[in-house]
Scaffold this motif. Structure first.
Motif, mmCIF file in Angstrom:
data_model
loop_
_atom_site.group_PDB
_atom_site.id
_atom_site.type_symbol
_atom_site.label_atom_id
_atom_site.label_comp_id
_atom_site.label_asym_id
_atom_site.label_seq_id
_atom_site.Cartn_x
_atom_site.Cartn_y
_atom_site.Cartn_z
ATOM 1 N N THR A 51 0.822 -1.207 0.000
ATOM 2 C CA THR A 51 0.000 0.000 0.000
ATOM 3 C C THR A 51 0.855 1.255 0.000
ATOM 4 O OG1 THR A 51 -0.118 0.043 2.431
ATOM 5 C CG2 THR A 51 -1.827 -1.181 1.260
ATOM 6 N N VAL A 52 0.222 2.354 -0.320
ATOM 7 C CA VAL A 52 0.876 3.656 -0.308
ATOM 8 C C VAL A 52 -0.120 4.672 0.251
ATOM 9 C CG1 VAL A 52 0.153 4.223 -2.663
ATOM 10 C CG2 VAL A 52 2.144 5.361 -1.679
ATOM 11 N N ALA A 204 -8.018 -1.426 -1.207
ATOM 12 C CA ALA A 204 -7.166 -1.760 -0.061
ATOM 13 C C ALA A 204 -7.836 -2.771 0.857
ATOM 14 C CB ALA A 204 -6.819 -0.485 0.717
ATOM 15 N N ARG A 205 -9.167 -2.742 0.912
ATOM 16 C CA ARG A 205 -9.893 -3.712 1.735
ATOM 17 C C ARG A 205 -9.673 -5.142 1.255
ATOM 18 N NH1 ARG A 205 -14.549 -4.320 5.137
ATOM 19 N NH2 ARG A 205 -14.825 -2.076 5.389
ATOM 20 N N SER A 297 -6.809 2.402 12.867
ATOM 21 C CA SER A 297 -8.033 2.252 12.084
ATOM 22 C C SER A 297 -7.766 2.659 10.637
ATOM 23 C CB SER A 297 -9.152 3.112 12.672
ATOM 24 O OG SER A 297 -9.424 2.739 14.011
ATOM 25 N N CYS A 298 -8.372 1.940 9.696
ATOM 26 C CA CYS A 298 -8.170 2.270 8.281
ATOM 27 C C CYS A 298 -8.798 3.609 7.920
ATOM 28 C CB CYS A 298 -8.759 1.164 7.406
ATOM 29 S SG CYS A 298 -7.866 -0.408 7.525
ATOM 30 N N ASP A 334 -4.057 3.346 -0.411
ATOM 31 C CA ASP A 334 -4.470 2.617 -1.601
ATOM 32 C C ASP A 334 -3.412 1.584 -1.959
ATOM 33 O OD1 ASP A 334 -6.008 1.845 -3.705
ATOM 34 O OD2 ASP A 334 -5.819 3.707 -4.847
ATOM 35 N N ILE A 335 -3.772 0.655 -2.842
ATOM 36 C CA ILE A 335 -2.846 -0.379 -3.288
ATOM 37 C C ILE A 335 -1.879 0.209 -4.312
ATOM 38 C CG2 ILE A 335 -2.623 -2.560 -4.525
ATOM 39 C CD1 ILE A 335 -5.255 -3.435 -3.398
ATOM 40 N N ILE A 336 -0.598 -0.042 -4.129
ATOM 41 C CA ILE A 336 0.400 0.344 -5.116
ATOM 42 C C ILE A 336 1.054 -0.877 -5.755
ATOM 43 C CG2 ILE A 336 2.343 0.436 -3.488
ATOM 44 C CD1 ILE A 336 3.384 2.845 -5.019
ATOM 45 N N PHE A 337 0.923 -2.026 -5.088
ATOM 46 C CA PHE A 337 1.521 -3.261 -5.603
ATOM 47 C C PHE A 337 0.570 -4.398 -5.288
ATOM 48 C CE2 PHE A 337 4.526 -6.847 -5.717
ATOM 49 C CZ PHE A 337 5.169 -6.575 -6.917
ATOM 50 N N GLY A 338 -0.316 -4.717 -6.247
ATOM 51 C CA GLY A 338 -1.324 -5.730 -6.040
ATOM 52 C C GLY A 338 -0.916 -7.105 -6.535
#
Length: 380
Positions: A51-52, A204-205, A297-298, A334-338
């Motif tokens: 994530t980033v 991200a979840r 917490s997210c 958010d996702i940066i490397f999925g």
């Protein structure tokens, strides 16, 4: 890939052919070692840092949660109700001394307090504990505002005593280590606040909790609440530490089957470990942190007091607070490397060092498993 494997199998050629086989075997093994090392590094990145956190500045496109407050009266006994209890020898219910239906009465680490605009205070209500429920309760949405709405304020009037005040987000609560404000009886306090929020995308979840290193509200692993928050997790750490040190827990925690509530002896024991329990740092070990695996917490928001004024007020005890400076940026997780990036990276590494792809590994698996099974089955 299959041709390469076939070339490495033992053969009955001459010395030159054997030397060639040894050379190519060594090349493949070296390439495989490098590919494995880089693939493990890529896998570690996917597991630990996928994530980033970035900044968003289109502040006119989002709403900001109105700050929640928890008010703890300094005088927790109502004279009229106490006298009625003495006269009638009947327990009376705890009324709302603030004259409003928007405050939720809850039990906290500092006693009974009232929370406004909170989504999690309900899980600290004695009535909720007695109900035997342990699931997230649907509640009206918390108040929000935007720069287009202008300044937003809320006001509590007619309080019957002085109070201690805690400011937090709607999906968070406070604990005994939270910074507090206070006001005397017959004072009028005004607070002007600004906030900074962080939220996590739905993408991200899809990651595991370990990968994103945060928990959403509905991902609670707590015994005290079906809704997760960082401060509630810290509170549970204190409860478990109290039981470890003194064999009992304070009365203001949710009753637990396997945890005894402290009597006078237990309370005295807790008093001896007061600093350790509040700070979760051991003063006897140079304030070393007590193990407490609480993730943030997210989705969260923190507030800063921009202005605070207090004056004597002959009409009673009042509190006014609100948002006067809306944040012009917010943080996004958010996702940066999925997972797709993981497959591409590993496939590229395999292609560079072994001249193969992910499909080749599937062929490799088939060649040494299913293919051999089929051959043996046909022979039998």
């Amino acid at each position: 890939m299959l041709q390469l494997i076939a070339g490495l199998l033992p053969n009955r050629g001459g010395p030159q052919q054997q030397r060639r086989s040894i050379f190519w075997t060594a090349c493949v093994l070296v390439g495989a070692a490098f590919a494995l090392d880089l693939s493990l590094t890529t896998w570690y990145r996917y597991q630990e840092n996928p994530t980033v956190i970035s900044m968003e500045r289109d502040y006119k496109e989002w709403n900001t949660s109105f700050p929640s407050v928890t008010v703890c009266p300094t005088v927790k006994v109502e004279d009229d109700q106490l006298q009625a209890f003495i006269d009638d020898n009947v327990s009376s219910s705890h009324s709302d001394v603030y004259g409003t239906n928007d405050l939720i009465l809850s039990m906290t680490e500092v006693g009974f307090c009232y929370s406004y605009n909170s989504q999690v205070a309900i899980y600290n209500q004695p009535e909720y504990w007695k109900s035997g429920k342990f699931k997230i309760v649907e509640q009206p949405p918390s108040l929000t505002g935007s720069p287009l709405d202008g300044d937003m304020f809320a006001q509590l009037m007619g309080m019957s005593s002085g109070y201690t005040l805690y400011i937090h987000g709607p999906f968070e609560t406070f604990d005994i280590a939270t910074k507090k404000l206070s006001s005397e009886f017959m004072n009028y306090k005004t607070l002007e606040l600004s906030g900074l929020s962080i939220y996590s995308t739905q993408e991200a979840r899809s990651l595991s909790i370990k990968q994103r290193k945060c928990r959403f509200l509905d991902e609670s692993n707590l015994v005290l609440s079906p809704a997760y928050s960082y401060k509630m997790c810290r509170t549970e750490c204190r409860m478990k530490l109290a039981y470890k040190l003194c064999g009992c827990i304070p009365h203001f925690y949710k009753p637990q089957k396997h945890y005894k509530v402290c009597d006078a002896t237990g309370i005295h024991c807790l008093g001896k470990h007061n600093e350790l329990l509040i700070k979760l740092r051991d003063p006897s070990k140079d304030y070393e942190k007590v193990p407490c695996p609480c993730l943030p917490s997210c989705d969260d928001i923190s507030y800063v007091v921009e202005s605070e004024t207090t004056m004597n007020w002959f009409l009673g005890t009042l509190l006014k607070w609100g948002l006067v400076k809306y944040p012009r940026l917010r943080l996004k997780r958010d996702i940066i490397f999925g997972f797709t990036d993981l497959l591409v990276a590993i496939g590229g590494t395999a292609g560079l060092f072994l001249g193969c792809s992910v499909l080749s590994f599937i062929e490799f698996f088939y060649f040494f498993t299913l293919n051999l099974i089929c051959i043996n089955w046909k022979k039998s």
